[in-house]
Design a protein around this motif. Structure first.
Motif, PDB file in Angstrom:
ATOM      1  N   UNK A   1       7.106  -0.987  -8.548  1.00  0.00           N
ATOM      2  CA  UNK A   1       7.257  -2.127  -9.452  1.00  0.00           C
ATOM      3  C   UNK A   1       8.307  -3.064  -8.875  1.00  0.00           C
ATOM      4  N   UNK A   2       7.986  -4.351  -8.798  1.00  0.00           N
ATOM      5  CA  UNK A   2       8.912  -5.353  -8.287  1.00  0.00           C
ATOM      6  C   UNK A   2      10.208  -5.342  -9.106  1.00  0.00           C
ATOM      7  N   UNK A   3      11.320  -5.298  -8.402  1.00  0.00           N
ATOM      8  CA  UNK A   3      12.609  -5.139  -9.070  1.00  0.00           C
ATOM      9  C   UNK A   3      13.652  -5.877  -8.249  1.00  0.00           C
ATOM     10  N   UNK A   4      14.304  -6.870  -8.837  1.00  0.00           N
ATOM     11  CA  UNK A   4      15.239  -7.679  -8.063  1.00  0.00           C
ATOM     12  C   UNK A   4      16.667  -7.590  -8.598  1.00  0.00           C
TER      13      UNK A   4
ATOM     14  N   UNK B   1       0.844  -1.185   0.000  1.00  0.00           N
ATOM     15  CA  UNK B   1       0.000   0.000   0.000  1.00  0.00           C
ATOM     16  C   UNK B   1       0.880   1.236   0.000  1.00  0.00           C
ATOM     17  N   UNK B   2       0.543   2.168  -0.867  1.00  0.00           N
ATOM     18  CA  UNK B   2       1.295   3.413  -0.992  1.00  0.00           C
ATOM     19  C   UNK B   2       0.402   4.590  -0.672  1.00  0.00           C
TER      20      UNK B   2
ATOM     21  N   UNK C   1       3.024  -2.131 -10.500  1.00  0.00           N
ATOM     22  CA  UNK C   1       2.080  -3.040  -9.871  1.00  0.00           C
ATOM     23  C   UNK C   1       1.175  -2.365  -8.849  1.00  0.00           C
ATOM     24  N   UNK C   2       1.696  -1.352  -8.184  1.00  0.00           N
ATOM     25  CA  UNK C   2       0.947  -0.714  -7.105  1.00  0.00           C
ATOM     26  C   UNK C   2       0.983   0.800  -7.273  1.00  0.00           C
ATOM     27  N   UNK C   3      -0.134   1.429  -6.922  1.00  0.00           N
ATOM     28  CA  UNK C   3      -0.276   2.882  -7.043  1.00  0.00           C
ATOM     29  C   UNK C   3      -0.857   3.458  -5.766  1.00  0.00           C
TER      30      UNK C   3
END
Length: 127
Positions: free
Chosen positions: A99-102, A3-4, A115-117
């Motif tokens: 955004x998922x970043x690995x 959650x942002x 992915x999430x806002x």
């Protein structure tokens, strides 16, 4: 579920400054690229800035380069956007996104890649 929550928007005169915050809950931002976007009435959403969790590198749109600074406080799980020398054309709703970043630096990425806002915060620059 990440959650942002954005905060820090408001009304400011041209040349003024604001600092936007993007606070994350439920999950750590350690593995997310965080982008800031804005959308003015009648215009498409545009990328403003991005910070990578892989290497800490940053990206700025040409329109804000030299005026805006993105930073991340890992202890507070929060990303900031310091906006200086604000112009009327900076007026918009501002959103942060994750955004998922690995392994690979994914900054910048288009809005659909995130992915999430957050819900957005309004910035108005006017005299």
């Amino acid at each position: 579920q990440l959650q942002l929550v954005e905060s820090g928007g408001g009304l400011v005169q041209p040349g003024g400054s604001l600092r936007l915050s993007c606070a994350a809950a439920e999950l750590t931002l350690d593995y997310y690229a965080i982008g800031w976007f804005r959308q003015a009435p009648g215009k498409e959403r545009e990328g403003v800035s991005c910070i990578s969790s892989v290497d800490g590198s940053t990206y700025y749109a040409d329109s804000v380069k030299g005026r805006f600074t993105i930073s991340k406080d890992n202890a507070k799980n929060t990303v900031y956007l310091q906006m200086n020398s604000l112009k009327p054309e900076d007026t918009a709703d501002y959103y942060c996104a994750a955004r998922w970043e690995v392994v690979t630096n994914l900054c910048p990425s288009p809005p659909l890649a995130y992915d999430y806002w957050g819900q957005g915060t309004q910035v108005a620059v006017s005299s």
